[in-house]
Design a protein around this motif. Sequence first.
Motif, mmCIF file in Angstrom:
data_model
loop_
_atom_site.group_PDB
_atom_site.id
_atom_site.type_symbol
_atom_site.label_atom_id
_atom_site.label_comp_id
_atom_site.label_asym_id
_atom_site.label_seq_id
_atom_site.Cartn_x
_atom_site.Cartn_y
_atom_site.Cartn_z
ATOM 1 N N LYS A 52 0.814 -1.211 0.000
ATOM 2 C CA LYS A 52 0.000 0.000 0.000
ATOM 3 C C LYS A 52 0.853 1.269 0.000
ATOM 4 C CE LYS A 52 -4.096 -1.454 -0.512
ATOM 5 N NZ LYS A 52 -4.793 -1.059 -1.732
ATOM 6 N N ILE A 53 2.046 1.225 0.553
ATOM 7 C CA ILE A 53 2.957 2.363 0.441
ATOM 8 C C ILE A 53 3.336 2.538 -1.028
ATOM 9 C CG2 ILE A 53 5.278 3.224 0.984
ATOM 10 C CD1 ILE A 53 4.954 1.900 3.758
ATOM 11 N N HIS A 54 3.540 1.420 -1.704
ATOM 12 C CA HIS A 54 3.810 1.383 -3.149
ATOM 13 C C HIS A 54 4.967 2.311 -3.526
ATOM 14 C CE1 HIS A 54 2.756 0.953 -7.429
ATOM 15 N NE2 HIS A 54 2.075 -0.104 -7.021
ATOM 16 N N PRO A 55 6.169 2.025 -3.000
ATOM 17 C CA PRO A 55 7.281 2.963 -3.205
ATOM 18 C C PRO A 55 7.874 2.983 -4.614
ATOM 19 C CG PRO A 55 8.014 1.053 -1.963
ATOM 20 C CD PRO A 55 6.526 0.924 -2.126
ATOM 21 N N TYR A 97 -6.557 -12.289 -3.757
ATOM 22 C CA TYR A 97 -5.419 -11.485 -3.309
ATOM 23 C C TYR A 97 -5.628 -10.016 -3.693
ATOM 24 C CZ TYR A 97 -0.502 -9.864 -3.278
ATOM 25 O OH TYR A 97 0.665 -9.170 -3.065
ATOM 26 N N TYR A 98 -5.905 -9.765 -4.971
ATOM 27 C CA TYR A 98 -6.082 -8.387 -5.437
ATOM 28 C C TYR A 98 -7.373 -7.773 -4.903
ATOM 29 C CZ TYR A 98 -1.975 -8.901 -8.277
ATOM 30 O OH TYR A 98 -0.677 -9.089 -8.675
ATOM 31 N N SER A 99 -8.402 -8.562 -4.778
ATOM 32 C CA SER A 99 -9.658 -8.065 -4.214
ATOM 33 C C SER A 99 -9.459 -7.612 -2.765
ATOM 34 C CB SER A 99 -10.732 -9.150 -4.292
ATOM 35 O OG SER A 99 -11.901 -8.740 -3.631
ATOM 36 N N ASN A 100 -8.753 -8.431 -1.999
ATOM 37 C CA ASN A 100 -8.495 -8.083 -0.599
ATOM 38 C C ASN A 100 -7.608 -6.844 -0.477
ATOM 39 O OD1 ASN A 100 -10.078 -10.144 0.422
ATOM 40 N ND2 ASN A 100 -8.371 -11.550 0.671
ATOM 41 N N LEU A 101 -6.685 -6.664 -1.400
ATOM 42 C CA LEU A 101 -5.868 -5.456 -1.403
ATOM 43 C C LEU A 101 -6.711 -4.210 -1.701
ATOM 44 C CD1 LEU A 101 -2.600 -6.538 -3.250
ATOM 45 C CD2 LEU A 101 -2.842 -5.921 -0.840
ATOM 46 N N LEU A 148 -7.621 2.607 -2.488
ATOM 47 C CA LEU A 148 -6.554 2.710 -3.472
ATOM 48 C C LEU A 148 -5.533 3.785 -3.137
ATOM 49 C CD1 LEU A 148 -8.683 2.285 -6.723
ATOM 50 C CD2 LEU A 148 -7.322 0.560 -5.524
ATOM 51 N N GLU A 149 -5.934 4.839 -2.478
ATOM 52 C CA GLU A 149 -5.028 5.946 -2.161
ATOM 53 C C GLU A 149 -4.485 5.793 -0.749
ATOM 54 O OE1 GLU A 149 -4.082 8.113 -4.447
ATOM 55 O OE2 GLU A 149 -5.411 7.104 -5.871
ATOM 56 N N TYR A 150 -3.180 5.910 -0.604
ATOM 57 C CA TYR A 150 -2.521 5.673 0.679
ATOM 58 C C TYR A 150 -3.102 6.541 1.793
ATOM 59 C CZ TYR A 150 1.091 5.047 4.170
ATOM 60 O OH TYR A 150 1.743 4.765 5.336
#
Length: 110
Positions: A34-37, A78-82, A87-89
């Motif tokens: 979720k940080i998605h660096p 996996y992607y659904s749970n994410l 979507l925005e940190y």
Amino acid sequence: MKKFYDDVDYLLNEELSFSEVFYFASLIHLVFVKIHPWNDGNGRSARLLEKWFLSEKLGEKAWFIQSEKNYYQKHKLYYSNLRTLGLEYEVLDYSSALPFLEMLPQSLFL
């Protein structure tokens, strides 16, 4: 990222139960994604961090846990749970994290 690394360092130095190790390994994975660096490779890096944390806490046998296979076989979930967290940190809702955190079953280690 500094807070993330500080939190991981704190957890590495804590005495954790078997269940807590799996919980925090999954949480490390989730938070990093979720940080998605980076532009690419965040999921792969997060899964590696998850496995590394497990191995630091449980020993070398943790490298043989087939978590990647588990996530691959359940990739839609996996992607659904994410996505469930947002979507925005800045507006993530970690109260929705439990379905993701339960995706890494402890039985993979046994």
